[in-house]
Structure formats: C-alpha cells, structure tokens
Design a protein around this motif. Structure first.
Motif, PDB file in Angstrom:
ATOM      1  N   ASN A 169      -0.665  -6.448  12.193  1.00  0.00           N
ATOM      2  CA  ASN A 169      -0.601  -5.062  11.740  1.00  0.00           C
ATOM      3  C   ASN A 169       0.842  -4.555  11.698  1.00  0.00           C
ATOM      4  O   ASN A 169       1.194  -3.754  10.831  1.00  0.00           O
ATOM      5  CB  ASN A 169      -1.462  -4.148  12.608  1.00  0.00           C
ATOM      6  CG  ASN A 169      -1.636  -2.786  11.979  1.00  0.00           C
ATOM      7  OD1 ASN A 169      -2.011  -2.666  10.825  1.00  0.00           O
ATOM      8  ND2 ASN A 169      -1.337  -1.751  12.736  1.00  0.00           N
ATOM      9  N   GLY A 194       3.351  -6.316  10.834  1.00  0.00           N
ATOM     10  CA  GLY A 194       3.833  -6.832   9.562  1.00  0.00           C
ATOM     11  C   GLY A 194       3.328  -6.012   8.391  1.00  0.00           C
ATOM     12  O   GLY A 194       4.073  -5.719   7.451  1.00  0.00           O
ATOM     13  N   VAL A 195       2.066  -5.620   8.452  1.00  0.00           N
ATOM     14  CA  VAL A 195       1.491  -4.790   7.389  1.00  0.00           C
ATOM     15  C   VAL A 195       2.184  -3.431   7.348  1.00  0.00           C
ATOM     16  O   VAL A 195       2.476  -2.900   6.266  1.00  0.00           O
ATOM     17  CB  VAL A 195      -0.032  -4.633   7.574  1.00  0.00           C
ATOM     18  CG1 VAL A 195      -0.614  -3.622   6.605  1.00  0.00           C
ATOM     19  CG2 VAL A 195      -0.726  -5.973   7.401  1.00  0.00           C
ATOM     20  N   PHE A 248       5.246  -2.759   8.096  1.00  0.00           N
ATOM     21  CA  PHE A 248       6.538  -2.955   7.431  1.00  0.00           C
ATOM     22  C   PHE A 248       6.345  -3.119   5.922  1.00  0.00           C
ATOM     23  O   PHE A 248       7.095  -2.541   5.125  1.00  0.00           O
ATOM     24  CB  PHE A 248       7.260  -4.166   8.021  1.00  0.00           C
ATOM     25  CG  PHE A 248       8.561  -4.465   7.338  1.00  0.00           C
ATOM     26  CD1 PHE A 248       9.637  -3.610   7.458  1.00  0.00           C
ATOM     27  CD2 PHE A 248       8.707  -5.609   6.562  1.00  0.00           C
ATOM     28  CE1 PHE A 248      10.845  -3.878   6.818  1.00  0.00           C
ATOM     29  CE2 PHE A 248       9.898  -5.889   5.927  1.00  0.00           C
ATOM     30  CZ  PHE A 248      10.971  -5.024   6.053  1.00  0.00           C
ATOM     31  N   LEU A 249       5.331  -3.866   5.533  1.00  0.00           N
ATOM     32  CA  LEU A 249       5.091  -4.097   4.107  1.00  0.00           C
ATOM     33  C   LEU A 249       4.676  -2.827   3.374  1.00  0.00           C
ATOM     34  O   LEU A 249       5.056  -2.635   2.211  1.00  0.00           O
ATOM     35  CB  LEU A 249       4.061  -5.199   3.908  1.00  0.00           C
ATOM     36  CG  LEU A 249       4.522  -6.601   4.296  1.00  0.00           C
ATOM     37  CD1 LEU A 249       3.386  -7.598   4.142  1.00  0.00           C
ATOM     38  CD2 LEU A 249       5.732  -7.032   3.476  1.00  0.00           C
ATOM     39  N   ILE A 250       3.930  -1.929   4.035  1.00  0.00           N
ATOM     40  CA  ILE A 250       3.579  -0.692   3.340  1.00  0.00           C
ATOM     41  C   ILE A 250       4.782   0.251   3.237  1.00  0.00           C
ATOM     42  O   ILE A 250       4.860   1.042   2.304  1.00  0.00           O
ATOM     43  CB  ILE A 250       2.338   0.017   3.938  1.00  0.00           C
ATOM     44  CG1 ILE A 250       2.552   0.454   5.374  1.00  0.00           C
ATOM     45  CG2 ILE A 250       1.101  -0.832   3.781  1.00  0.00           C
ATOM     46  CD1 ILE A 250       1.417   1.296   5.946  1.00  0.00           C
ATOM     47  N   GLU A 251       5.718   0.142   4.172  1.00  0.00           N
ATOM     48  CA  GLU A 251       6.965   0.900   4.018  1.00  0.00           C
ATOM     49  C   GLU A 251       7.701   0.428   2.764  1.00  0.00           C
ATOM     50  O   GLU A 251       8.171   1.244   1.955  1.00  0.00           O
ATOM     51  CB  GLU A 251       7.857   0.729   5.245  1.00  0.00           C
ATOM     52  CG  GLU A 251       7.315   1.401   6.489  1.00  0.00           C
ATOM     53  CD  GLU A 251       8.089   1.027   7.749  1.00  0.00           C
ATOM     54  OE1 GLU A 251       9.173   0.411   7.643  1.00  0.00           O
ATOM     55  OE2 GLU A 251       7.598   1.349   8.843  1.00  0.00           O
ATOM     56  N   LEU A 252       7.802  -0.879   2.604  1.00  0.00           N
ATOM     57  CA  LEU A 252       8.428  -1.427   1.405  1.00  0.00           C
ATOM     58  C   LEU A 252       7.605  -1.095   0.164  1.00  0.00           C
ATOM     59  O   LEU A 252       8.164  -0.824  -0.908  1.00  0.00           O
ATOM     60  CB  LEU A 252       8.602  -2.944   1.529  1.00  0.00           C
ATOM     61  CG  LEU A 252       9.533  -3.432   2.622  1.00  0.00           C
ATOM     62  CD1 LEU A 252       9.569  -4.958   2.637  1.00  0.00           C
ATOM     63  CD2 LEU A 252      10.928  -2.869   2.457  1.00  0.00           C
ATOM     64  N   GLY A 253       6.291  -1.104   0.304  1.00  0.00           N
ATOM     65  CA  GLY A 253       5.413  -0.786  -0.817  1.00  0.00           C
ATOM     66  C   GLY A 253       5.629   0.623  -1.345  1.00  0.00           C
ATOM     67  O   GLY A 253       5.577   0.851  -2.557  1.00  0.00           O
ATOM     68  N   PHE A 287      -3.491   1.057  -2.274  1.00  0.00           N
ATOM     69  CA  PHE A 287      -2.359   1.330  -1.387  1.00  0.00           C
ATOM     70  C   PHE A 287      -2.714   2.427  -0.390  1.00  0.00           C
ATOM     71  O   PHE A 287      -2.396   2.325   0.795  1.00  0.00           O
ATOM     72  CB  PHE A 287      -1.121   1.699  -2.212  1.00  0.00           C
ATOM     73  CG  PHE A 287       0.117   1.884  -1.386  1.00  0.00           C
ATOM     74  CD1 PHE A 287       0.676   0.822  -0.693  1.00  0.00           C
ATOM     75  CD2 PHE A 287       0.728   3.122  -1.290  1.00  0.00           C
ATOM     76  CE1 PHE A 287       1.813   0.981   0.073  1.00  0.00           C
ATOM     77  CE2 PHE A 287       1.868   3.297  -0.530  1.00  0.00           C
ATOM     78  CZ  PHE A 287       2.416   2.226   0.157  1.00  0.00           C
ATOM     79  N   CYS A 343      -2.814   1.980   3.652  1.00  0.00           N
ATOM     80  CA  CYS A 343      -2.023   2.856   4.523  1.00  0.00           C
ATOM     81  C   CYS A 343      -2.896   3.505   5.591  1.00  0.00           C
ATOM     82  O   CYS A 343      -2.536   3.522   6.774  1.00  0.00           O
ATOM     83  CB  CYS A 343      -1.331   3.946   3.699  1.00  0.00           C
ATOM     84  SG  CYS A 343       0.044   3.375   2.698  1.00  0.00           S
ATOM     85  N   SER A 367      -4.126   0.746   8.171  1.00  0.00           N
ATOM     86  CA  SER A 367      -3.042   0.217   8.995  1.00  0.00           C
ATOM     87  C   SER A 367      -2.479   1.274   9.935  1.00  0.00           C
ATOM     88  O   SER A 367      -2.225   0.996  11.118  1.00  0.00           O
ATOM     89  CB  SER A 367      -1.933  -0.345   8.100  1.00  0.00           C
ATOM     90  OG  SER A 367      -0.927  -0.923   8.878  1.00  0.00           O
TER      91      SER A 367
END
Length: 109
Positions: free
Chosen positions: A5, A7-8, A10-15, A93, A97, A100
């Motif tokens: 989670n 990692g997820v 961080f990825l949604i921040e980038l998303g 998305f 969000c 997560s």
C-alpha cells in the motif's frame, strides 16, 4: 500488504501529476497554451505538495486540514481526467485513491 500500500500511495501521487499533465497537453487550444498547461499544472501540484503535503513540508498539515488538502490534491487528478474526457480512468483513479488512502488511515501509514 502494508508495504504494498505504501507503494500504491506513491504511485497515486505520481498518477495525479500525470493526470493534470495529460489534461494540459490534451486541451483544445493553441500549442503554447497546451505546453503551458501541460507543464504548469503539474508544477503547481508539485509546489503545493512541497509546501503542505511532504514529510519535510514548510507548512505541515494535520487532521482535518490534511484530509482536505489531500482530497483537493488527488481530486485535482480525478477532475483533470474527467475534463480531458478520460472518465473511465477518472473513475478508476478515484476508486484507487479512496481505497488506498482508507487503508493508509486504518493501518496508520
């Protein structure tokens, strides 16, 4: 599951950054405007995250203020995808969000 989670998160921040850039570059406007929006919108989000959202933020947000900030920040990514006409991606998305961030609160991340 908890490390995944993180990692997820961080990825949604980038998303969110990718979403606002996508919106900017797909605007039906003259080329200089799309470049300005495509590069400027993520730059604004990065600046806001640096000031209010990061671990080393100058202005720390906590509690309800943090929840409001993150709702607006990630909501900008969702809204950008809707505005760009990518509504299935916006719905996915938004769901990612919510799940997560809910797990992060439950797990104290």
């Amino acid at each position: 599951m908890k490390p995944a989670n993180l990692g997820v998160l961080f990825l949604i921040e980038l998303g969110a950054l990718v979403a606002v850039a996508y919106w900017g570059f797909t605007l039906d406007a003259p080329s200089p405007v799309t470049w300005l929006a495509g590069l400027g919108a993520p730059a604004v989000l990065i600046a806001l995250w640096a000031l209010f959202g990061s671990q080393k933020a100058r202005f720390k947000t906590r509690g309800a203020g943090r929840a409001l900030f993150e709702t607006a920040w990630f909501g900008a990514g969702v809204a950008a995808l809707f505005a760009a006409g990518a509504w299935p991606w916006a719905v996915a998305f938004a769901a990612l969000c919510v799940v997560s961030k809910t797990l992060a609160v439950v797990w104290g991340q």
